[in-house]
Design a protein around this motif. Structure first.
Motif, PDB file in Angstrom:
ATOM      1  N   UNK A  48       0.841  -1.203   0.000  1.00 45.07           N
ATOM      2  CA  UNK A  48       0.000   0.000   0.000  1.00 45.07           C
ATOM      3  C   UNK A  48       0.870   1.244   0.000  1.00 45.07           C
ATOM      4  N   UNK A  49       0.265   2.377  -0.357  1.00 48.65           N
ATOM      5  CA  UNK A  49       0.918   3.664  -0.168  1.00 48.65           C
ATOM      6  C   UNK A  49       0.828   4.030   1.309  1.00 48.65           C
ATOM      7  N   UNK A  50       1.947   4.415   1.905  1.00 47.62           N
ATOM      8  CA  UNK A  50       1.896   4.913   3.284  1.00 47.62           C
ATOM      9  C   UNK A  50       0.914   6.076   3.372  1.00 47.62           C
ATOM     10  N   UNK A  51       0.896   6.908   2.320  1.00 50.20           N
ATOM     11  CA  UNK A  51       0.006   8.070   2.284  1.00 50.20           C
ATOM     12  C   UNK A  51      -1.474   7.728   2.264  1.00 50.20           C
ATOM     13  N   UNK A  52      -1.808   6.460   2.001  1.00 51.74           N
ATOM     14  CA  UNK A  52      -3.229   6.079   2.035  1.00 51.74           C
ATOM     15  C   UNK A  52      -3.768   6.146   3.471  1.00 51.74           C
ATOM     16  N   UNK A  53      -2.873   6.246   4.458  1.00 50.60           N
ATOM     17  CA  UNK A  53      -3.289   6.381   5.867  1.00 50.60           C
ATOM     18  C   UNK A  53      -3.354   7.841   6.316  1.00 50.60           C
ATOM     19  N   UNK A  54      -3.006   8.774   5.425  1.00 53.50           N
ATOM     20  CA  UNK A  54      -2.928  10.178   5.822  1.00 53.50           C
ATOM     21  C   UNK A  54      -4.318  10.772   6.037  1.00 53.50           C
ATOM     22  N   UNK A  55      -4.611  11.236   7.263  1.00 47.82           N
ATOM     23  CA  UNK A  55      -5.919  11.884   7.495  1.00 47.82           C
ATOM     24  C   UNK A  55      -6.100  13.136   6.637  1.00 47.82           C
ATOM     25  N   UNK A  56      -4.997  13.750   6.209  1.00 49.16           N
ATOM     26  CA  UNK A  56      -5.094  14.925   5.325  1.00 49.16           C
ATOM     27  C   UNK A  56      -5.124  14.519   3.853  1.00 49.16           C
ATOM     28  N   UNK A  57      -5.117  13.209   3.611  1.00 51.27           N
ATOM     29  CA  UNK A  57      -5.301  12.670   2.267  1.00 51.27           C
ATOM     30  C   UNK A  57      -4.220  13.095   1.265  1.00 51.27           C
ATOM     31  N   UNK A  58      -2.996  13.311   1.741  1.00 52.57           N
ATOM     32  CA  UNK A  58      -1.877  13.534   0.816  1.00 52.57           C
ATOM     33  C   UNK A  58      -1.249  12.174   0.564  1.00 52.57           C
ATOM     34  N   UNK A  59      -1.660  11.549  -0.538  1.00 51.43           N
ATOM     35  CA  UNK A  59      -1.308  10.144  -0.754  1.00 51.43           C
ATOM     36  C   UNK A  59       0.155   9.924  -1.138  1.00 51.43           C
ATOM     37  N   UNK A  60       0.761  10.929  -1.775  1.00 53.04           N
ATOM     38  CA  UNK A  60       2.136  10.762  -2.260  1.00 53.04           C
ATOM     39  C   UNK A  60       3.102  11.490  -1.323  1.00 53.04           C
ATOM     40  N   UNK A  61       4.128  10.786  -0.899  1.00 47.12           N
ATOM     41  CA  UNK A  61       5.194  11.404  -0.105  1.00 47.12           C
ATOM     42  C   UNK A  61       6.363  11.598  -1.059  1.00 47.12           C
ATOM     43  N   UNK A  62       6.570  12.857  -1.463  1.00 45.91           N
ATOM     44  CA  UNK A  62       7.535  13.162  -2.525  1.00 45.91           C
ATOM     45  C   UNK A  62       8.969  13.016  -2.028  1.00 45.91           C
ATOM     46  N   UNK A  63       9.834  12.590  -2.939  1.00 48.09           N
ATOM     47  CA  UNK A  63      11.253  12.421  -2.636  1.00 48.09           C
ATOM     48  C   UNK A  63      11.883  13.784  -2.357  1.00 48.09           C
ATOM     49  N   UNK A  64      12.473  13.983  -1.166  1.00 47.48           N
ATOM     50  CA  UNK A  64      13.060  15.287  -0.838  1.00 47.48           C
ATOM     51  C   UNK A  64      14.527  15.418  -1.278  1.00 47.48           C
ATOM     52  N   UNK A  65      15.058  14.394  -1.947  1.00 47.32           N
ATOM     53  CA  UNK A  65      16.491  14.313  -2.209  1.00 47.32           C
ATOM     54  C   UNK A  65      17.044  15.569  -2.888  1.00 47.32           C
ATOM     55  N   UNK A  66      16.317  16.077  -3.887  1.00 44.82           N
ATOM     56  CA  UNK A  66      16.798  17.260  -4.608  1.00 44.82           C
ATOM     57  C   UNK A  66      16.268  18.554  -4.001  1.00 44.82           C
ATOM     58  N   UNK A  67      15.605  18.450  -2.884  1.00 44.34           N
ATOM     59  CA  UNK A  67      15.037  19.627  -2.225  1.00 44.34           C
ATOM     60  C   UNK A  67      15.919  20.120  -1.095  1.00 44.34           C
ATOM     61  N   UNK A  68      15.285  20.851  -0.172  1.00 43.00           N
ATOM     62  CA  UNK A  68      16.007  21.410   0.965  1.00 43.00           C
ATOM     63  C   UNK A  68      15.470  20.882   2.273  1.00 43.00           C
ATOM     64  N   UNK A  69      15.924  21.499   3.364  1.00 41.31           N
ATOM     65  CA  UNK A  69      15.526  21.047   4.699  1.00 41.31           C
ATOM     66  C   UNK A  69      14.009  21.047   4.881  1.00 41.31           C
ATOM     67  N   UNK A  82      11.804  20.360   2.723  1.00 39.22           N
ATOM     68  CA  UNK A  82      11.221  19.182   2.075  1.00 39.22           C
ATOM     69  C   UNK A  82      11.351  17.947   2.973  1.00 39.22           C
ATOM     70  N   UNK A  83      12.466  17.846   3.694  1.00 35.75           N
ATOM     71  CA  UNK A  83      12.637  16.755   4.648  1.00 35.75           C
ATOM     72  C   UNK A  83      11.664  16.914   5.813  1.00 35.75           C
ATOM     73  N   UNK A  84      11.462  18.155   6.235  1.00 28.40           N
ATOM     74  CA  UNK A  84      10.504  18.428   7.306  1.00 28.40           C
ATOM     75  C   UNK A  84       9.098  18.006   6.879  1.00 28.40           C
ATOM     76  N   UNK A  85       8.749  18.299   5.629  1.00 27.67           N
ATOM     77  CA  UNK A  85       7.432  17.921   5.122  1.00 27.67           C
ATOM     78  C   UNK A  85       7.264  16.397   5.115  1.00 27.67           C
ATOM     79  N   UNK A  86       8.316  15.671   4.670  1.00 31.29           N
ATOM     80  CA  UNK A  86       8.293  14.209   4.695  1.00 31.29           C
ATOM     81  C   UNK A  86       8.089  13.717   6.126  1.00 31.29           C
ATOM     82  N   UNK A  87       8.826  14.319   7.059  1.00 28.43           N
ATOM     83  CA  UNK A  87       8.694  13.940   8.474  1.00 28.43           C
ATOM     84  C   UNK A  87       7.244  14.114   8.949  1.00 28.43           C
ATOM     85  N   UNK A  88       6.649  15.285   8.671  1.00 27.85           N
ATOM     86  CA  UNK A  88       5.272  15.559   9.127  1.00 27.85           C
ATOM     87  C   UNK A  88       4.280  14.578   8.500  1.00 27.85           C
TER      88      UNK A  88
END
Length: 158
Positions: free
Chosen positions: A115-136, A138-144
């Motif tokens: 399953x998608x981990x995001x399928x459990x998100x109460x805020x319904x954000x199903x995709x957890x985007x790769x933060x690799x090319x982003x900044x801090x 983006x990692x914070x968003x992945x954490x949340x």
């Protein structure tokens, strides 16, 4: 390793250095805080072989440190055995999902619910985007996202 009849979850992303080790660390801490960690086998892995043997991304480590979440992991690739030995394989995006689906077809009688981990998100954000090319941030968003999803996943399995 937890005994028989235990629950198990494998978190999966592309390289196993950003998103999935964060999800693994977040879930392990939640299960520990809830007093149920000994009922769980918790791990993370990659669909690709790009980062095998690597430690988690330093930005992810910094983010985890900021939130007092212990994290230690060495990147590995998903194995055929994972499809038999884990109850849940929770991944981060559609390409992980299709790759895991393809791999699972090669494993006879595979047991894992993929399953998608995001399928459990109460805020319904199903995709957890790769933060690799982003900044801090983006990692914070992945954490949340991982916090919200892991909390809901843990509650659905308690």
């Amino acid at each position: 390793m937890a005994g028989a009849g235990s629950k198990s979850v494998l978190f999966v992303c592309l390289g196993n250095i950003c998103r999935s080790p964060i999800a693994e660390a977040v879930f392990r801490k939640m299960a520990t805080d809830a007093g149920v960690v000994d009922q769980w086998r918790i791990d993370s892995a990659a669909t690709s072989n790009y980062e095998i043997g690597s430690s988690p991304d330093h930005r992810g480590q910094a983010c985890m440190k900021k939130h007092n979440v212990p994290m230690s992991h060495v990147a590995r690739q998903v194995t055929n055995d994972d499809f038999m030995s884990f109850e849940y394989i929770l991944c981060m995006d559609e390409s992980n999902l299709s790759e895991l689906g393809r791999r699972a077809k090669q494993v006879k009688n595979h047991q894992a619910k993929i399953e998608l981990l995001g399928s459990y998100d109460p805020q319904n954000q199903r995709i957890i985007k790769d933060p690799y090319y982003g900044g801090d941030e983006d990692f914070e968003k992945v954490y949340q996202q991982c916090v919200r999803c892991c909390k809901a996943f843990l509650e659905s399995n308690s």
